[in-house]
Design an enzyme around this catalytic site. Structure first.
Site, short mmCIF file in Angstrom:
data_model
loop_
_atom_site.label_atom_id
_atom_site.label_comp_id
_atom_site.label_asym_id
_atom_site.label_seq_id
_atom_site.Cartn_x
_atom_site.Cartn_y
_atom_site.Cartn_z
N ASP A 1 -38.80 9.24 -38.66
CA ASP A 1 -38.00 10.26 -37.97
C ASP A 1 -38.29 11.69 -38.43
OD1 ASP A 1 -36.75 8.18 -36.59
OD2 ASP A 1 -35.13 8.01 -38.06
N HIS B 1 -34.82 9.88 -30.78
CA HIS B 1 -33.90 9.60 -31.89
C HIS B 1 -32.55 10.24 -31.57
CE1 HIS B 1 -32.68 8.66 -35.96
NE2 HIS B 1 -32.14 9.86 -36.01
N ASN C 1 -41.19 9.16 -29.89
CA ASN C 1 -39.95 8.42 -30.15
C ASN C 1 -38.76 9.27 -29.72
OD1 ASN C 1 -38.22 6.38 -31.32
ND2 ASN C 1 -37.87 7.78 -33.04
N GLN D 1 -27.94 12.80 -22.45
CA GLN D 1 -28.99 13.78 -22.71
C GLN D 1 -30.33 13.09 -23.04
OE1 GLN D 1 -28.50 17.00 -22.15
NE2 GLN D 1 -26.43 16.40 -21.53
N GLU D 2 -30.26 11.95 -23.75
CA GLU D 2 -31.50 11.22 -24.04
C GLU D 2 -32.24 10.89 -22.75
OE1 GLU D 2 -31.29 7.89 -26.78
OE2 GLU D 2 -29.46 8.67 -27.68
C1 GAR Z 1 -30.86 5.06 -28.23
O1 GAR Z 1 -29.72 5.83 -28.51
C2 GAR Z 1 -32.03 5.57 -29.04
O2 GAR Z 1 -32.04 6.96 -29.21
C3 GAR Z 1 -31.81 4.86 -30.34
O3 GAR Z 1 -31.37 3.57 -30.00
C4 GAR Z 1 -30.70 3.63 -28.74
C5 GAR Z 1 -31.37 2.63 -27.84
O4 GAR Z 1 -30.69 2.56 -26.62
N1 GAR Z 1 -32.99 4.82 -31.13
C6 GAR Z 1 -32.99 4.85 -32.45
O5 GAR Z 1 -31.97 4.87 -33.11
C7 GAR Z 1 -34.35 4.82 -33.07
N2 GAR Z 1 -34.28 5.09 -34.46
P1 GAR Z 1 -31.43 2.00 -25.33
O6 GAR Z 1 -32.02 0.64 -25.73
O7 GAR Z 1 -30.33 1.85 -24.32
O8 GAR Z 1 -32.49 2.98 -24.94
#
Ligand code: GAR
Length: 214
Positions: free
Chosen positions: A141, A105, A103, A169-170
């Site tokens: 988490d 986060h 995952n 960064q993600e």
């Molecule tokens: C991202 O920031 C991810 O890290 C977060 O939701 C967003 C999804 O964006 N995930 C969580 O909060 C999980 N608990 P995306 O659909 O553009 O990837």
């Protein structure tokens, strides 16, 4: 070649980063729990099979988890990537895929699990915030951490500006972690991450900017 599946709930920018990263594996399906998830169109445009397991049409979490697990298992993936997947998964589901489910986060876990991480980071006044890729375990988490990236929190940050700095960064660390797993350089043993990956240079530590000093 190893096979992976991506689970999304919305926009799917992390999914896009994964699909654009030329990972050493084949994406066999993108599955959403929402029929209107924006990311589904991008997956289809890449010729990837998509499926919707709508949580709203299932009687309870167990029924949803069972339908989702069946759809995943049909593709026999080596790896399941939660990419903005916003449903809490039950213990049985998690145990079934434990060790092969990651995952992303949007916080430096264990700080700020759950929702509204950027809002909470701003409220607490932390000077560093960031994102974490971790193995998924039954406690939300809290699974073993694979990789993190930090960004400075600036004085004039809003939730929107901070979340977009973290999102950059993600999109870097999630494909990196997925590639390590698919290359067989990463696994879980006795609840800990075992890895053959480059270690960070201790001189490359990020120092928070010093402000307000004479
Ligand atoms: C991202 O920031 C991810 O890290 C977060 O939701 C967003 C999804 O964006 N995930 C969580 O909060 C999980 N608990 P995306 O659909 O553009 O990837």
């Amino acid at each position: 070649m190893k096979k992976y599946i991506i689970l999304i709930s919305g926009r799917g920018s992390n999914m896009e980063a994964l699909l654009n990263a030329d990972l050493p594996g084949r994406c066999v399906a993108v599955i959403s729990n929402r029929p209107d998830a924006g990311g589904l169109d991008f997956a289809r445009s890449k010729g990837i099979a998509t499926a919707v397991i709508d949580h709203r049409v299932h009687a309870d979490r167990n029924a949803f988890d069972a339908a989702l697990a069946a759809e995943i298992e049909r593709h026999a993936p080596d790896l399941v990537l939660l990419a903005g997947f916003m449903r809490v998964l039950g213990d049985d589901f998690v145990r079934r895929f434990e060790g092969r489910m990651l995952n992303i986060h949007p916080s430096l876990l264990p700080a700020f699990p759950g929702m509204h991480t950027h809002r909470e980071a701003l409220a607490k006044g932390v000077k560093l915030h960031g994102c974490t890729v971790h193995f998924v375990t039954p406690t939300l988490d809290s699974g073993p951490i694979v990789i993190q990236a930090a960004v400075p929190v600036l004085g004039d940050d809003t939730e929107a500006s901070l979340s977009s700095r973290v999102l950059v960064q993600e999109h870097l660390i999630y494909p990196q972690a997925a590639a390590w797993f698919l290359q067989g350089r990463l696994h879980l043993a006795d609840g800990r991450v075992v890895s053959r990956i480059p270690q960070p240079d201790s001189d490359a530590m990020i120092a928070p900017p010093l402000t307000g000093l004479p």
